[in-house]
Write a protein that holds these residues in place. Structure first.
Motif, PDB file in Angstrom:
ATOM      1  N   PRO A  44      -3.714   4.746  -8.541  1.00 30.03           N
ATOM      2  CA  PRO A  44      -5.118   4.360  -8.435  1.00 30.03           C
ATOM      3  C   PRO A  44      -6.077   5.549  -8.529  1.00 30.03           C
ATOM      4  O   PRO A  44      -7.217   5.393  -8.980  1.00 30.03           O
ATOM      5  N   ILE A  45      -5.610   6.721  -8.107  1.00 33.48           N
ATOM      6  CA  ILE A  45      -6.475   7.902  -8.183  1.00 33.48           C
ATOM      7  C   ILE A  45      -6.734   8.228  -9.652  1.00 33.48           C
ATOM      8  O   ILE A  45      -7.871   8.437 -10.075  1.00 33.48           O
ATOM      9  N   CYS A  46      -5.663   8.264 -10.432  1.00 35.31           N
ATOM     10  CA  CYS A  46      -5.804   8.521 -11.871  1.00 35.31           C
ATOM     11  C   CYS A  46      -6.648   7.420 -12.516  1.00 35.31           C
ATOM     12  O   CYS A  46      -7.500   7.677 -13.366  1.00 35.31           O
ATOM     13  N   TYR A  47      -6.400   6.194 -12.092  1.00 32.20           N
ATOM     14  CA  TYR A  47      -7.094   5.053 -12.679  1.00 32.20           C
ATOM     15  C   TYR A  47      -8.598   5.208 -12.529  1.00 32.20           C
ATOM     16  O   TYR A  47      -9.375   5.066 -13.472  1.00 32.20           O
ATOM     17  N   LYS A  48      -9.015   5.548 -11.325  1.00 33.08           N
ATOM     18  CA  LYS A  48     -10.436   5.708 -11.059  1.00 33.08           C
ATOM     19  C   LYS A  48     -11.003   6.869 -11.868  1.00 33.08           C
ATOM     20  O   LYS A  48     -12.094   6.809 -12.404  1.00 33.08           O
ATOM     21  N   THR A  67       2.525  -2.354  -1.825  1.00 35.44           N
ATOM     22  CA  THR A  67       1.269  -1.669  -2.102  1.00 35.44           C
ATOM     23  C   THR A  67       1.242  -1.339  -3.585  1.00 35.44           C
ATOM     24  O   THR A  67       2.153  -1.730  -4.322  1.00 35.44           O
ATOM     25  N   ALA A  68       0.211  -0.638  -4.030  1.00 33.44           N
ATOM     26  CA  ALA A  68       0.101  -0.392  -5.461  1.00 33.44           C
ATOM     27  C   ALA A  68      -0.303   1.041  -5.723  1.00 33.44           C
ATOM     28  O   ALA A  68      -0.992   1.348  -6.688  1.00 33.44           O
ATOM     29  N   CYS A  69       0.107   1.946  -4.837  1.00 32.91           N
ATOM     30  CA  CYS A  69      -0.288   3.343  -4.972  1.00 32.91           C
ATOM     31  C   CYS A  69       0.879   4.210  -4.511  1.00 32.91           C
ATOM     32  O   CYS A  69       1.424   3.987  -3.433  1.00 32.91           O
ATOM     33  N   PRO A  70       1.290   5.176  -5.320  1.00 26.83           N
ATOM     34  CA  PRO A  70       2.420   6.011  -4.928  1.00 26.83           C
ATOM     35  C   PRO A  70       2.171   6.769  -3.627  1.00 26.83           C
ATOM     36  O   PRO A  70       3.097   6.990  -2.838  1.00 26.83           O
ATOM     37  N   LEU A  71       0.903   7.130  -3.398  1.00 26.10           N
ATOM     38  CA  LEU A  71       0.584   7.893  -2.193  1.00 26.10           C
ATOM     39  C   LEU A  71       0.708   7.010  -0.946  1.00 26.10           C
ATOM     40  O   LEU A  71       1.261   7.426   0.075  1.00 26.10           O
ATOM     41  N   CYS A 113      -7.075   2.329  -0.966  1.00 24.37           N
ATOM     42  CA  CYS A 113      -8.531   2.568  -0.954  1.00 24.37           C
ATOM     43  C   CYS A 113      -9.105   2.684  -2.355  1.00 24.37           C
ATOM     44  O   CYS A 113     -10.114   2.076  -2.684  1.00 24.37           O
ATOM     45  N   GLU A 114      -8.451   3.510  -3.183  1.00 20.56           N
ATOM     46  CA  GLU A 114      -9.034   3.805  -4.496  1.00 20.56           C
ATOM     47  C   GLU A 114      -8.983   2.603  -5.429  1.00 20.56           C
ATOM     48  O   GLU A 114      -9.777   2.484  -6.340  1.00 20.56           O
ATOM     49  N   LEU A 115      -8.006   1.710  -5.210  1.00 21.84           N
ATOM     50  CA  LEU A 115      -7.867   0.556  -6.085  1.00 21.84           C
ATOM     51  C   LEU A 115      -8.749  -0.591  -5.592  1.00 21.84           C
ATOM     52  O   LEU A 115      -9.354  -1.306  -6.386  1.00 21.84           O
ATOM     53  N   GLY A 116      -8.820  -0.773  -4.297  1.00 23.83           N
ATOM     54  CA  GLY A 116      -9.593  -1.862  -3.717  1.00 23.83           C
ATOM     55  C   GLY A 116     -11.071  -1.519  -3.670  1.00 23.83           C
ATOM     56  O   GLY A 116     -11.820  -1.761  -4.600  1.00 23.83           O
TER      57      GLY A 116
END
Ligand code: SF4
Ligand code: SF4
Ligand code: SF4
Ligand code: SF4
Lengths: 115, 604
Positions: free
Chosen positions: B442-446, B558-562, B489-492
């Motif tokens: 999600p970090i990369c996605y954003k 979840t949907a984030c490696p972190l 957080c970053e995806l939602g």
């Protein structure tokens, strides 16, 4: 000779009494977990930047700790702050924060607003 | 003669207030950046202005948002703001009717009862007096709540209330005095002349007639002086939010954007914070880790008074929970980010050492796992399995020599370095001429969505897998495993992706936690906080993990490696990325190569 990926280090003496250790003290103040590092090098093994070049966080950390700042600023510029190293560190060292603070100290990077 | 020297403090204070407020507004608007000014010019004469006025009424006066979050707190704000506003408006109407002109002296409405001792000898006099007393009663009830909140905030459903600065204390104390003094002054006059309403007359009866003649003038003086003190302290106290919020709502409706650099809009946001303290209760650093001096309200206060410390700027997970709750709608993480940004060194380039990656031509989908995903190889394996099952012609861009997307640098304020990485990655991605970029982080996605200028759309793998399922390109075996979903957080909050993962998880037995969607918790592993001690970070994780696994789900998805990495070590439940649970339940169907090709073109 066949390159085995390691070599014998040059012998050298470091006089810790003459080194400037205050900078490292400032880092430890900000990132107390720096003291926990046992220089195992796991962080370096996973490093994104290391994958491209010979950047080595463990080494940079050690040099900084001993007050040997020569060339360190340029070396630190190679880190992408991706944070992988922080996640692999078994000692819970906040590696990323150490780099970030060393960078600010060495390069004098200031915030826009904080004087 | 409608004049008495006691009106002087009020008049001087009011003039000072207007002068300072308008000067500040002027300075901030002049300091807007080019884009913001353009948006203002573009939209000032449009329907958006009307919408903004509606919002000003709802938020700056009625405080509808606070009311929704906490009705008692909302009533407190409304009674003070809207009540006072009406008191001024009705007072003005009353004074104009009494004086028979619209241009009566401005203090007449404020000190009306002192001057208009001849009862209600004008049209609607009785009714207006009743209204004024009623409004005063409402305000006094709000004030009582404010005092209770100060003394014991938990009675109003708040866990924490904000600490005060010096100007706040001056303004607050004078505010506490203004209305009780007004009540006493009006009541005393009412006891002498009988010109009060239901409230002031009743209170007036309680005042011994021997004291009233001597108390009247001192009380009016005190009322005027308390107004003076409040007006003079206002521009330097939290109450500056009252006028500033109006400007904020206008600018926001006109489409102003917080932007990367500090600007007049930043100042406007900083000054619009009412220090209600709602953000303190929203912050996990407070309720899970016990840190209660770095939250947005303190950050905003310190930024405004230019006393920011390194600690306050940087000790923040940037999870966005506070901005989500803020009733004023301040973009708190974006503003904090502005203060983290470091000065750029002109002409300097970073990361020249990276080895150039040849992009692969002729693929439909580029897969970028991201640094963190490389630490959770099971996600990568699952994604490969899914791509293969769907028969996708893809290229794994950072399989061997990837570089970071640049967002972690940006979050620490190293904008220049971050931009250098953006250039590097963009070059590789754009030259591939593919149709879609899929990432697992999600970090990369954003980062791709917001910082890159790409020639193809970007999807997080939750979106992508949902599409594959909807198009029937992959199907899942029926499963009744109970799962609970954690929104990263970053995806939602960061990218508004809430429905896609839930649609995928409908194939399992999905149970709800208390922290769904906008209200989801941070796993504690956020890269944004480079200060937080590991011990506290684990406290945040354990608290979140405890909440999520309350109903004993078999799998925490979840949907984030972190997030996955954080939760896995908590040893509370089986933790899986959404790609893993999908890959583990794929129904393998033998398909003809031909038909695959055709469908593929539809999806990408
Ligand atoms: S930071 Fe951690 S992983 Fe790196 S050398 Fe030190 S102890 Fe090892
Ligand atoms: S944060 Fe820097 S040192 Fe750590 S893994 Fe990433 S690039 Fe390497
Ligand atoms: S930032 Fe928002 S939530 Fe926090 S105190 Fe200010 S107005 Fe309230
Ligand atoms: S972004 Fe998250 S961690 Fe930072 S102040 Fe807001 S709620 Fe707290």
């Amino acid at each position: 000779m066949k390159d085995l990926g390691f070599s014998i280090s040059q012998s050298r003496t470091i006089d810790l009494d003459k080194s400037d250790l205050s900078a490292y003290r400032r880092v430890v103040e900000k990132v107390p977990s720096a003291k926990l590092c046992l220089m195992c090098g796991a962080c370096t093994a996973t490093c994104t930047a290391r994958n491209h070049t010979d950047f080595n966080f463990r080494k940079v950390h050690l040099l900084f700790r001993r007050g040997q700042f020569e060339g360190l600023a340029e070396e630190l510029d190679k880190c992408m702050l991706c944070g992988k190293c922080r996640l692999v560190c078994n000692r819970g060292v906040n590696t990323r924060a150490i780099i970030y603070n060393m960078r600010i100290i060495l390069e004098n990077l200031n915030y826009k607003s904080i004087k | 003669m409608n004049y008495h020297p006691f009106v002087i403090p009020f008049t001087v204070g009011a003039l000072f207030l207007f002068g300072v407020v308008f000067y500040k507004f002027y300075a901030w608007i002049a300091a807007l950046d080019r884009k913001q000014k353009f948006m203002v010019k573009q939209n000032i004469f449009s329907f958006k202005t009307i919408r903004a006025i509606g919002e000003i009424f709802r938020e700056a006066l009625v405080h509808h948002n606070i009311y929704k979050k906490n009705p008692v707190l909302g009533y407190m704000h409304m009674s003070l703001a809207f009540g006072w506003f009406l008191l001024i408006v009705v007072g003005k109407i009353k004074a104009s009717l009494y004086a028979g002109t619209f241009f009566e002296p401005p203090w007449l409405g404020i000190f009306f009862n002192f001057f208009a001792v001849d009862g209600h000898a004008f049209s609607y006099g009785e009714m207006l007096t009743f209204t004024m007393d009623f409004l005063l009663l409402i305000i006094l009830s709000g004030l009582a709540l404010a005092i209770i909140k100060r003394v014991k905030s938990s009675l109003l459903g708040m866990r924490k209330t904000t600490k005060h600065s010096r100007f706040d204390r001056i303004a607050l104390s004078s505010l506490w005095f203004i209305f009780p003094l007004r009540l006493m002054a009006e009541s005393t006059t009412a006891s002498l002349h009988g010109n009060g309403g239901f409230l002031t007359n009743s209170v007036g009866h309680l005042i011994p007639s021997a004291i009233a003649p001597y108390a009247e003038l001192p009380l009016w003086w005190a009322y005027s002086i308390s107004l003076f003190v409040f007006f003079v302290a206002l521009p330097y106290s939290r109450y500056m939010h009252i006028p500033t919020e109006v400007v904020l709502i206008l600018l926001r409706n006109w489409g102003a954007d917080t932007g990367e650099q500090l600007s007049g809009y930043t100042d406007i946001q900083l000054n619009s914070c009412s220090r209600c303290g709602i953000c303190i209760d929203a912050c996990q650093l407070n309720f899970a880790a016990g840190i209660s001096d770095v939250q947005s309200v303190y950050f905003v206060r310190d930024a405004r008074y230019k006393t920011l410390s390194d600690e306050v700027v940087n000790n923040c997970l940037m999870c966005g929970r506070c901005s989500n709750e803020c009733p004023v709608g301040l973009e708190l993480t974006l503003v904090r980010q502005q203060f983290r940004n470091k000065q750029e060194i002109p002409g300097k380039f970073y990361y020249e050492y990276t080895e150039p990656v040849e992009s692969k031509a002729g693929v439909d989908v580029i897969y970028y796992a991201g640094c963190m995903t490389h630490l959770t190889p099971s996600i990568i394996i699952s994604m490969k399995k899914i791509f293969e099952a769907a028969g996708v012609n893809y290229w794994f861009m950072d399989e061997d020599k990837g570089v970071c997307c640049g967002r972690p640098l940006r979050q620490q304020g190293f904008i220049q370095q971050s931009k250098n990485l953006v250039i590097k990655n963009s070059r590789i991605i754009n030259s591939a001429r593919a149709k879609l970029l899929v990432t697992s982080c999600p970090i990369c996605y954003k980062s791709f969505r917001e910082e890159y200028n790409l020639n193809l759309p970007v999807m997080h793998h939750t979106e992508y897998i949902e599409g594959l399922l909807a198009d029937g390109r992959i199907t899942l075996n029926a499963s009744n495993v109970t799962v609970v979903y954690h929104d990263p957080c970053e995806l939602g909050r960061g990218a508004n992706i809430y429905e896609q993962p839930r649609n995928i998880l409908r194939n399992f037995s999905l149970i709800e936690s208390d922290y769904e969607k906008e209200n989801s918790l941070c796993c504690g592993g956020s890269l944004s906080d480079a200060i937080l001690d590991l011990r506290l970070q684990l406290k945040i994780r354990d608290h979140a993990l405890g909440e999520l696994t309350k109903d004993k789900p078999e799998v925490l998805v979840t949907a984030c490696p972190l997030c996955k990495k954080s939760f896995v070590h908590g040893n509370k439940a089986r933790v899986m990325d959404i790609a893993e649970i999908v890959a583990g339940n794929l129904k393998v169907i033998a398909r003809k190569k031909q038909s695959v090709r055709k469908e593929e073109l539809q999806l990408v």
